[in-house]
Design an enzyme around this catalytic site. Sequence first.
Site, PDB file in Angstrom:
ATOM      1  N   GLY A   1     -19.583 -14.886 -29.114  1.00 10.25           N
ATOM      2  CA  GLY A   1     -18.630 -14.055 -29.205  1.00 10.25           C
ATOM      3  C   GLY A   1     -18.728 -13.652 -30.629  1.00 10.25           C
ATOM      4  O   GLY A   1     -19.638 -14.155 -31.590  1.00 10.25           O
TER       5      GLY A   1
ATOM      6  N   GLU B   1     -22.471  -8.813 -28.796  1.00  8.52           N
ATOM      7  CA  GLU B   1     -22.200 -10.168 -29.419  1.00  8.52           C
ATOM      8  C   GLU B   1     -23.149 -11.190 -28.747  1.00  8.52           C
ATOM      9  O   GLU B   1     -23.848 -11.891 -29.436  1.00  8.52           O
ATOM     10  CB  GLU B   1     -20.898 -10.530 -29.320  1.00  8.52           C
ATOM     11  CG  GLU B   1     -20.194  -9.736 -30.587  1.00  8.52           C
ATOM     12  CD  GLU B   1     -20.542 -10.411 -31.784  1.00  8.52           C
ATOM     13  OE1 GLU B   1     -21.191 -11.415 -32.377  1.00  8.52           O
ATOM     14  OE2 GLU B   1     -20.124  -9.607 -32.988  1.00  8.52           O
TER      15      GLU B   1
ATOM     16  N   GLU C   1     -26.250 -13.106 -30.533  1.00  4.02           N
ATOM     17  CA  GLU C   1     -26.350 -14.357 -30.865  1.00  4.02           C
ATOM     18  C   GLU C   1     -27.102 -15.212 -30.042  1.00  4.02           C
ATOM     19  O   GLU C   1     -27.543 -15.976 -30.381  1.00  4.02           O
ATOM     20  CB  GLU C   1     -24.686 -14.935 -30.649  1.00  4.02           C
ATOM     21  CG  GLU C   1     -23.612 -14.445 -31.815  1.00  4.02           C
ATOM     22  CD  GLU C   1     -22.584 -15.337 -31.652  1.00  4.02           C
ATOM     23  OE1 GLU C   1     -22.321 -15.910 -30.462  1.00  4.02           O
ATOM     24  OE2 GLU C   1     -21.801 -15.321 -32.568  1.00  4.02           O
TER      25      GLU C   1
ATOM     26  N   GLU D   1     -27.078 -22.667 -32.639  1.00  5.27           N
ATOM     27  CA  GLU D   1     -27.839 -23.277 -31.752  1.00  5.27           C
ATOM     28  C   GLU D   1     -27.152 -22.618 -30.359  1.00  5.27           C
ATOM     29  O   GLU D   1     -26.070 -22.223 -30.476  1.00  5.27           O
ATOM     30  CB  GLU D   1     -27.425 -24.861 -31.713  1.00  5.27           C
ATOM     31  CG  GLU D   1     -28.099 -25.573 -30.527  1.00  5.27           C
ATOM     32  CD  GLU D   1     -27.553 -27.196 -30.329  1.00  5.27           C
ATOM     33  OE1 GLU D   1     -28.203 -27.684 -29.652  1.00  5.27           O
ATOM     34  OE2 GLU D   1     -26.829 -27.496 -31.085  1.00  5.27           O
TER      35      GLU D   1
END
Length: 146
Positions: A41, A57, A61, A112
Site C-alpha cells: 500500500g 500501489e 510495489e 521484499e
Amino acid sequence: MKREYPDQPIIGIGVVIFKGTDVLLIRRGKPPRKGELSIPGGAQAVGETVRQAAIREVREETGLSISLSGLIDVVDIVRPDASGKIRYHYTLIDFAAEWESGEAVAASDAAEAFWTPIATINSLNLWSETVRIIEQAAQMRPNTIS
C-alpha cells in the site's frame, strides 16, 4: 505533502491480497516501520479514488494485477515524537483483494514481496493491526479458507 510532521493526516491505502490460501506480504523499504513486514500500500495521490490508489500501489510495489473485493476497515496511526509533537499521522484505508495475474516482485517502496500461508501470520512478528486486518479480510472471503 511532507510525511514527517505533516500539517494534516496523510491518507494511506493498504491491500490484503489473497492467492488461494496465501496472503501477500511486503517488507517495508522506507519509514515509518522500515524493515517491517506489512501488506502492500501507500499514499493516495490527488485526483485518484481510494480504489484507484489501491490498485496503483499494488502494481507499483509488487507488479501484481488484483481485483478488489471489499473494504476491510480504517485504521488511524498517530505517532508523536518524544516532545509530544505529531511526527506521523496516517489514516489507513484497508481493502481486501484477490490476485489476478503477475509474479510478486519487490519494487517502489517495498524491499521484499512474498506469499505466505494465511495460517502463518501470527508467527511473523507483524504489527497487531496488520494481523487483525488480514484475519478480518480472511473472514470476508467466501468459503476459500477452512
